[in-house]
Design an enzyme around this catalytic site. Structure first.
Site, PDB file in Angstrom:
ATOM      1  N   ASP A 264      -9.682   8.911  18.343  1.00 20.19           N
ATOM      2  CA  ASP A 264      -9.481   8.344  18.746  1.00 20.19           C
ATOM      3  C   ASP A 264     -10.958   7.356  19.776  1.00 20.19           C
ATOM      4  O   ASP A 264     -10.835   8.096  21.046  1.00 20.19           O
ATOM      5  CB  ASP A 264      -8.463   7.967  19.172  1.00 20.19           C
ATOM      6  CG  ASP A 264      -7.885   6.269  19.959  1.00 20.19           C
ATOM      7  OD1 ASP A 264      -8.760   5.342  19.946  1.00 20.19           O
ATOM      8  OD2 ASP A 264      -7.131   6.016  18.752  1.00 20.19           O
TER       9      ASP A 264
ATOM     10  N   GLY B  63     -13.376   1.555  11.531  1.00 21.18           N
ATOM     11  CA  GLY B  63     -12.122   1.752  11.935  1.00 21.18           C
ATOM     12  C   GLY B  63     -11.984   3.320  12.412  1.00 21.18           C
ATOM     13  O   GLY B  63     -13.281   4.164  12.420  1.00 21.18           O
TER      14      GLY B  63
ATOM     15  N   GLU C 125      -7.170  -6.769   4.842  1.00 19.49           N
ATOM     16  CA  GLU C 125      -6.926  -6.670   3.400  1.00 19.49           C
ATOM     17  C   GLU C 125      -5.488  -6.677   2.611  1.00 19.49           C
ATOM     18  O   GLU C 125      -5.602  -7.152   1.326  1.00 19.49           O
ATOM     19  CB  GLU C 125      -6.907  -5.000   3.358  1.00 19.49           C
ATOM     20  CG  GLU C 125      -8.564  -4.318   4.128  1.00 19.49           C
ATOM     21  CD  GLU C 125      -8.915  -3.117   4.566  1.00 19.49           C
ATOM     22  OE1 GLU C 125      -8.437  -2.426   5.550  1.00 19.49           O
ATOM     23  OE2 GLU C 125      -8.943  -2.243   2.969  1.00 19.49           O
TER      24      GLU C 125
ATOM     25  N   GLY D 112     -11.545   5.228   9.380  1.00 20.98           N
ATOM     26  CA  GLY D 112     -12.726   5.798   8.281  1.00 20.98           C
ATOM     27  C   GLY D 112     -13.595   4.507   8.899  1.00 20.98           C
ATOM     28  O   GLY D 112     -13.317   3.292   9.102  1.00 20.98           O
TER      29      GLY D 112
ATOM     30  N   ARG E 158      -2.405  -1.996  -3.222  1.00 17.09           N
ATOM     31  CA  ARG E 158      -3.621  -1.607  -3.186  1.00 17.09           C
ATOM     32  C   ARG E 158      -4.003  -0.571  -4.071  1.00 17.09           C
ATOM     33  O   ARG E 158      -2.752   0.404  -3.979  1.00 17.09           O
ATOM     34  CB  ARG E 158      -3.577  -0.728  -1.360  1.00 17.09           C
ATOM     35  CG  ARG E 158      -5.416  -0.142  -1.307  1.00 17.09           C
ATOM     36  CD  ARG E 158      -4.640   0.955  -0.774  1.00 17.09           C
ATOM     37  NE  ARG E 158      -6.505   1.478  -0.750  1.00 17.09           N
ATOM     38  CZ  ARG E 158      -6.622   2.807  -0.168  1.00 17.09           C
ATOM     39  NH1 ARG E 158      -5.212   2.736   0.696  1.00 17.09           N
ATOM     40  NH2 ARG E 158      -7.489   2.446   0.177  1.00 17.09           N
TER      41      ARG E 158
ATOM     42  N   HIS F 265     -13.447   1.262   0.601  1.00 16.64           N
ATOM     43  CA  HIS F 265     -13.210  -0.384   1.839  1.00 16.64           C
ATOM     44  C   HIS F 265     -13.446  -2.245   0.754  1.00 16.64           C
ATOM     45  O   HIS F 265     -13.975  -2.854   1.888  1.00 16.64           O
ATOM     46  CB  HIS F 265     -14.060   0.088   3.312  1.00 16.64           C
ATOM     47  CG  HIS F 265     -13.614   0.916   4.415  1.00 16.64           C
ATOM     48  ND1 HIS F 265     -13.731   1.440   4.805  1.00 16.64           N
ATOM     49  CD2 HIS F 265     -12.457   1.430   4.389  1.00 16.64           C
ATOM     50  CE1 HIS F 265     -13.537   2.078   5.110  1.00 16.64           C
ATOM     51  NE2 HIS F 265     -12.306   2.609   5.580  1.00 16.64           N
TER      52      HIS F 265
ATOM     53  N   ASN G 100       1.006  -0.925  -0.467  1.00 16.31           N
ATOM     54  CA  ASN G 100       0.102  -0.017   0.391  1.00 16.31           C
ATOM     55  C   ASN G 100       0.841   1.204   0.047  1.00 16.31           C
ATOM     56  O   ASN G 100       1.251   1.783   1.363  1.00 16.31           O
ATOM     57  CB  ASN G 100      -0.595   0.054   1.207  1.00 16.31           C
ATOM     58  CG  ASN G 100      -2.186   1.175   1.107  1.00 16.31           C
ATOM     59  OD1 ASN G 100      -1.799   2.137   0.138  1.00 16.31           O
ATOM     60  ND2 ASN G 100      -2.862   1.098   2.351  1.00 16.31           N
TER      61      ASN G 100
ATOM     62  N   ARG H 287     -14.292  11.812  10.105  1.00 17.24           N
ATOM     63  CA  ARG H 287     -15.215  12.680   8.906  1.00 17.24           C
ATOM     64  C   ARG H 287     -16.713  12.737   9.978  1.00 17.24           C
ATOM     65  O   ARG H 287     -17.273  12.171  10.519  1.00 17.24           O
ATOM     66  CB  ARG H 287     -15.362  11.435   7.768  1.00 17.24           C
ATOM     67  CG  ARG H 287     -13.513  11.757   7.416  1.00 17.24           C
ATOM     68  CD  ARG H 287     -13.597  10.819   5.581  1.00 17.24           C
ATOM     69  NE  ARG H 287     -12.738  10.137   5.024  1.00 17.24           N
ATOM     70  CZ  ARG H 287     -12.422   9.272   5.135  1.00 17.24           C
ATOM     71  NH1 ARG H 287     -13.196   8.361   5.334  1.00 17.24           N
ATOM     72  NH2 ARG H 287     -11.098   8.955   4.654  1.00 17.24           N
TER      73      ARG H 287
HETATM   74  P1  ADP Z   1      -8.062   2.887   9.433  1.00 15.37           P
HETATM   75  O1  ADP Z   1      -8.885   3.057   9.190  1.00 15.37           O
HETATM   76  O2  ADP Z   1      -7.401   4.299   9.676  1.00 15.37           O
HETATM   77  O3  ADP Z   1      -7.321   1.842   8.863  1.00 15.37           O
HETATM   78  P2  ADP Z   1      -8.537   1.126  11.738  1.00 15.37           P
HETATM   79  O4  ADP Z   1      -9.131   0.273  11.662  1.00 15.37           O
HETATM   80  O5  ADP Z   1      -6.897   0.661  12.630  1.00 15.37           O
HETATM   81  O6  ADP Z   1      -8.380   2.484  11.551  1.00 15.37           O
HETATM   82  O7  ADP Z   1      -9.214   1.837  13.632  1.00 15.37           O
HETATM   83  C1  ADP Z   1      -8.463   2.650  14.381  1.00 15.37           C
HETATM   84  C2  ADP Z   1      -9.432   3.217  15.010  1.00 15.37           C
HETATM   85  O8  ADP Z   1      -9.644   1.717  15.860  1.00 15.37           O
HETATM   86  C3  ADP Z   1      -8.719   3.724  16.536  1.00 15.37           C
HETATM   87  O9  ADP Z   1      -9.177   5.366  15.820  1.00 15.37           O
HETATM   88  C4  ADP Z   1      -9.452   3.970  17.695  1.00 15.37           C
HETATM   89  O10 ADP Z   1     -10.753   4.332  17.697  1.00 15.37           O
HETATM   90  C5  ADP Z   1      -9.892   2.403  17.360  1.00 15.37           C
HETATM   91  N1  ADP Z   1     -10.007   1.498  17.921  1.00 15.37           N
HETATM   92  C6  ADP Z   1      -8.576   0.327  18.532  1.00 15.37           C
HETATM   93  N2  ADP Z   1      -8.240  -0.230  19.490  1.00 15.37           N
HETATM   94  C7  ADP Z   1      -9.713   0.057  20.167  1.00 15.37           C
HETATM   95  C8  ADP Z   1      -9.937  -0.447  21.529  1.00 15.37           C
HETATM   96  N3  ADP Z   1      -9.464  -1.430  22.241  1.00 15.37           N
HETATM   97  N4  ADP Z   1     -10.910   0.036  21.612  1.00 15.37           N
HETATM   98  C9  ADP Z   1     -11.360   1.342  21.056  1.00 15.37           C
HETATM   99  N5  ADP Z   1     -11.394   1.518  20.083  1.00 15.37           N
HETATM  100  C10 ADP Z   1     -10.426   0.682  19.725  1.00 15.37           C
END
Ligand code: ADP
Length: 392
Positions: free
Chosen positions: A278, A205, A379, A207, A88, A177, A7, A236
């Protein structure tokens, strides 16, 4: 067979070297700040981790360095052990409906969609060119975020706007996605040993998007012309009334691009909570009683629940609901908040089962009308599997 799953971003390159069909990850890593003087990279393999700072002038230099490290650390014994590279690629417009082997001509065709994915597509193409240069004998495969959604019917992908916007400018829902939703569908349908499953796949996530899938075909998805649409996300906004944009332009003197930037980067969980994008930070603040954090969490869960209910209707009753990505795989709090809001569909969460992280698991109770599963996404593996299939 070893496949590199790649990626490439404008100044970064993420890779995973996967052995197939065992699905063993031989190495993974990230090259960052490519093109800057303080570039660095991290490579993980065999329980080890190396981090180095060096000058990576461009993506080709990063790819050469990657190959050098793979050989030096005996992760592969020779270049012949890398049989394919899967990339990707964000946007393939309506033209690319499947993953495919890349060549100069196809890259040229993909670059037509750069204006639809200006932050990612040129970088993705740059990554492919770097591998073509450094490993000229290895086949490169393009795996697009948009292809899985190309089965949507016109009535789902068109916006109710002047039809010429579609014919002249390509204004339609593309969806993103797709590689993750496709992996989730593959995993859950293999688990149920059925190829006619009706699945509501929730990729939540930073996103986030939902996808209604019927027998492997996408019926609808929440992201749209760009990834800004659909559910509320980390930063977003998701769907809003477009009239807000010119109104805020007048109030603030900002340009349309600046407002769209605010909608992409300063909205969602971050915008409402004022704390963080987050969900862990928002969860912690809401436990302490922070009202805006509580509001942000509730809004986030409600938007997702609303789309689940809508997709259940669209699918005429879903067989299964899946949750994936950072929040979906890890946050039992958010999963509970979502499931509590779809009780009208007969969904019942089992709190004990829901107490899990990052594993494939049923989290609904046995008498839930629709079972809810946590399905970790992968992915990189999906890209590698496509690559293996195409080059074999
Ligand atoms: P991206 O869209 O950047 O690929 P990810 O799928 O890695 O994102 O998701 C990231 C988000 O997952 C973080 O911003 C966080 O909000 C959430 N996250 C990760 N671990 C935890 C957890 N243990 N509890 C709650 N939320 C979590």
């Amino acid at each position: 067979m070893n496949i590199l799953s790649v990626n490439a971003g404008s100044s970064s390159l993420k890779f995973t070297l996967i052995e197939l069909p065992s699905r063993n990850v031989l190495a993974s890593g990230l090259f960052e700040k490519i093109g800057m003087t303080d570039s660095m990279y991290t490579i993980k393999f065999n329980g080890e981790k190396i981090t180095k700072t060096t000058n990576l002038y461009d993506h080709s230099v990063a790819v050469s360095k990657l190959i050098e490290e793979l050989l030096e650390n005996n992760i592969v014994d020779s270049l012949e052990e890398i049989e394919g590279v899967g990339h990707r690629i964000l946007h393939g417009g309506s033209e690319f409906t499947k993953s495919l082997i890349l060549n100069e001509d196809i890259l040229q065709r993909i670059s037509k969609y750069n204006e639809l994915g200006p932050l990612h597509n040129p970088a993705n193409i740059m990554g492919v060119k770097a591998f073509m240069k450094v490993l000229p004998n290895v086949l490169n495969v393009g795996v697009f975020d948009t292809t899985f959604h190309q089965t949507m019917a016109e009535e789902e992908y068109l916006y109710p706007v002047p039809y010429e916007w579609y014919t002249k400018y390509g204004i339609r829902k593309y969806g993103f996605h797709g590689t993750s939703h496709r992996f989730i569908y593959k995993t859950i349908s293999e688990y149920f040993k059925r190829d006619d499953l009706k699945v509501i796949s929730c990729h939540i996530g930073n996103g986030g998007s939902l996808c209604a899938i019927n027998g492997g075909k996408v019926v609808d998805t929440t992201m749209g012309f760009t990834p800004l649409a659909g559910i509320m996300m980390g930063t977003r906004s998701g769907d809003i009334d477009p009239s807000i944009i010119p109104f805020v332009m007048k109030k603030t003197g900002k340009t349309a691009e600046e407002i769209v930037n605010d909608l992409n980067k300063k909205s969602g969980l971050l915008g409402i909570s004022g704390i963080s994008s987050d969900s862990r930070d928002v969860e912690n603040a809401s436990k302490e009683g922070n009202e805006r954090a509580i509001l942000a969490q509730n809004m986030y869960a409600q938007k997702i629940a609303n789309f689940i209910a809508m997709y259940n209707n669209l699918l005429d009753g879903a067989d299964v609901i899946t949750l994936t990505a950072g929040v979906g795989e890890n946050s039992s709090v958010m999963r509970k908040l979502i499931c509590e809001r779809i009780k009208s569909l007969g969904v019942l969460i089992d709190e004990e089962r829901n107490n899990c992280r990052g594993e494939f698991k049923l989290i609904s109770s046995d008498n839930s009308k629709i079972p809810v599963y946590v399905v970790p996404t992968n992915e990189e593996l999906m890209i590698a599997l496509d690559t293996m299939e195409l080059i074999s």
